[in-house]
Enzyme design. Structure first.
Site, PDB file in Angstrom:
ATOM      1  N   SER A  47       0.772  -1.224   0.033  1.00  0.00           N
ATOM      2  CA  SER A  47      -0.096  -0.011  -0.045  1.00  0.00           C
ATOM      3  C   SER A  47       0.980   1.128   0.012  1.00  0.00           C
ATOM      4  O   SER A  47       0.408   2.469  -0.244  1.00  0.00           O
ATOM      5  CB  SER A  47      -0.926   0.109   1.214  1.00  0.00           C
ATOM      6  OG  SER A  47      -0.051  -0.183   2.352  1.00  0.00           O
ATOM      7  N   LYS A  48       2.103   1.144   0.209  1.00  0.00           N
ATOM      8  CA  LYS A  48       3.067   2.270   0.371  1.00  0.00           C
ATOM      9  C   LYS A  48       3.361   2.964  -0.795  1.00  0.00           C
ATOM     10  O   LYS A  48       3.740   3.911  -0.795  1.00  0.00           O
ATOM     11  CB  LYS A  48       4.391   2.009   1.012  1.00  0.00           C
ATOM     12  CG  LYS A  48       4.028   1.494   2.587  1.00  0.00           C
ATOM     13  CD  LYS A  48       3.325   2.687   3.686  1.00  0.00           C
ATOM     14  CE  LYS A  48       3.366   2.392   5.094  1.00  0.00           C
ATOM     15  NZ  LYS A  48       2.712   3.391   5.844  1.00  0.00           N
TER      16      LYS A  48
END
Length: 346
Positions: A47-48
């Site tokens: 998700s980063k």
């Protein structure tokens, strides 16, 4: 008429729009319907990616980043990988201060992506000059033309998920989501998604997942940081020994704590039941689902979304390694964990 080549211009165009996948076997005895937002489908496998590209492009628009600039960050591994990936495409140098709690898989991947890596002791206070927070700050001061991403105290971290992940989940569930369960580290993911969902429907319950040894749950309940809550734990990217301003506690309804051991076993269980090879924090989030179900938090009409933050390949030397599990005391007997023996044919 000439045929057009259908191709992406670069890997960054693949960030976002990750799938929502129904969980079937691991939640078969639960009340409700359960869906995983699988962030490992991002090109950087977490998700980063969303945070990295959002913050860097904002810095470019504001003039903070120019040709030859250096990006510096504190990371448990995933944000660093995403920043290194974006830096390669956009032509920046990347320096990362990493916690020694991060797996060697993650550290090796960061170096493979061209980042300069400083590994800092995990079990020191946040204000200790050896902590990865303080090392990143020092490197920023020493490096001309650098910017410090500072994801724990950067509102853009939260904004990235408000504008992308939250919107995607709302649309993918047709607005029928009743509960969101997500791990909280920097708090950017859960806060950004929660803000979007609460604006659409204030009745959506937001449940944060915290680790034993972290201060977040008690801070949410009391408004006080209790130093006595802090002790070493093994899960990466979950919990904190400080209070990140990227976390908006007002949009989180409650926190639940999970253990290192339960989370590790549940990560393995996801792989063997759902065919999803996910990371340690995904195991933690699913362990939270188990505990919440036992507490009667869900009904047959519940539509629960759990965020799986990253891919299992980041944890080959940890939760997916029998030797590591044994060293932690997580594999006590053959009955508790059925390991598949490797057969060598001579």
């Amino acid at each position: 008429m000439e045929n057009k080549i259908n191709a992406y211009n670069n890997v960054l165009e693949l960030v976002g729009n990750t799938p929502l996948i129904k969980l079937n076997k691991i939640t078969s005895k639960f009340s409700g319907n359960f869906y995983a937002k699988v962030e490992g489908f991002n090109p950087g496998h977490s998700s980063k990616d969303r945070v990295a590209i959002h913050i860097i492009e904002q810095a470019e628009r504001s003039g903070l980043l120019t040709k030859g600039s250096t990006i510096i960050e504190t990371t448990s591994g995933n944000t660093g990988f995403s920043l290194a990936m974006v830096s390669i495409i956009k032509g920046y140098d990347c320096i990362l201060a990493v916690s020694s709690k991060s797996s060697m898989d993650k550290i090796d991947m960061l170096r493979s992506m061209g980042a300069k890596v400083y590994v800092c002791p995990a079990h020191v206070s946040a204000d200790d000059p050896r902590s990865y927070y303080e090392v990143a700050k020092r490197l920023h001061k020493e490096t001309e033309g650098s910017i410090y991403i500072n994801q724990y105290f950067n509102q853009l971290n939260t904004d990235a998920h408000y504008h992308t992940t939250g919107k995607e989940i709302w649309e993918q569930t047709g607005g029928q989501i009743t509960h969101l369960v997500a791990c909280s580290g920097t708090g950017g993911t859960i806060s950004g998604v929660a803000k979007y969902l609460k604006e659409k429907n204030p009745a959506v319950k937001i449940i944060g997942v915290d680790a034993y040894g972290s201060v977040l749950k008690k801070y949410h309940e009391t408004g006080k940081l209790d130093q006595d809550e802090i002790y070493p734990y093994r899960i990466e990217g979950l919990g904190k020994n400080l209070i990140p301003t990227a976390t908006n506690f007002d949009v989180i309804d409650e926190f639940i704590k999970v253990t290192d051991e339960d989370s590790a076993h549940t990560a393995r269980e996801i792989a063997k039941t759902e065919g999803l090879f996910v990371g340690y924090t995904s195991g933690a989030a699913t362990q939270a689902l188990k505990q919440l179900n036992e507490q009667g938090k869900f009904t047959k009409n519940s539509n629960v979304v759990v965020i799986y933050p990253d891919h299992g390949s980041r944890y080959m030397s940890k939760v997916y390694c029998d030797k590591w599990m044994e060293d932690q005391g997580f594999l006590k007997t053959e009955v508790e964990e059925e390991s598949q023996e490797i057969q060598f044919i001579k």
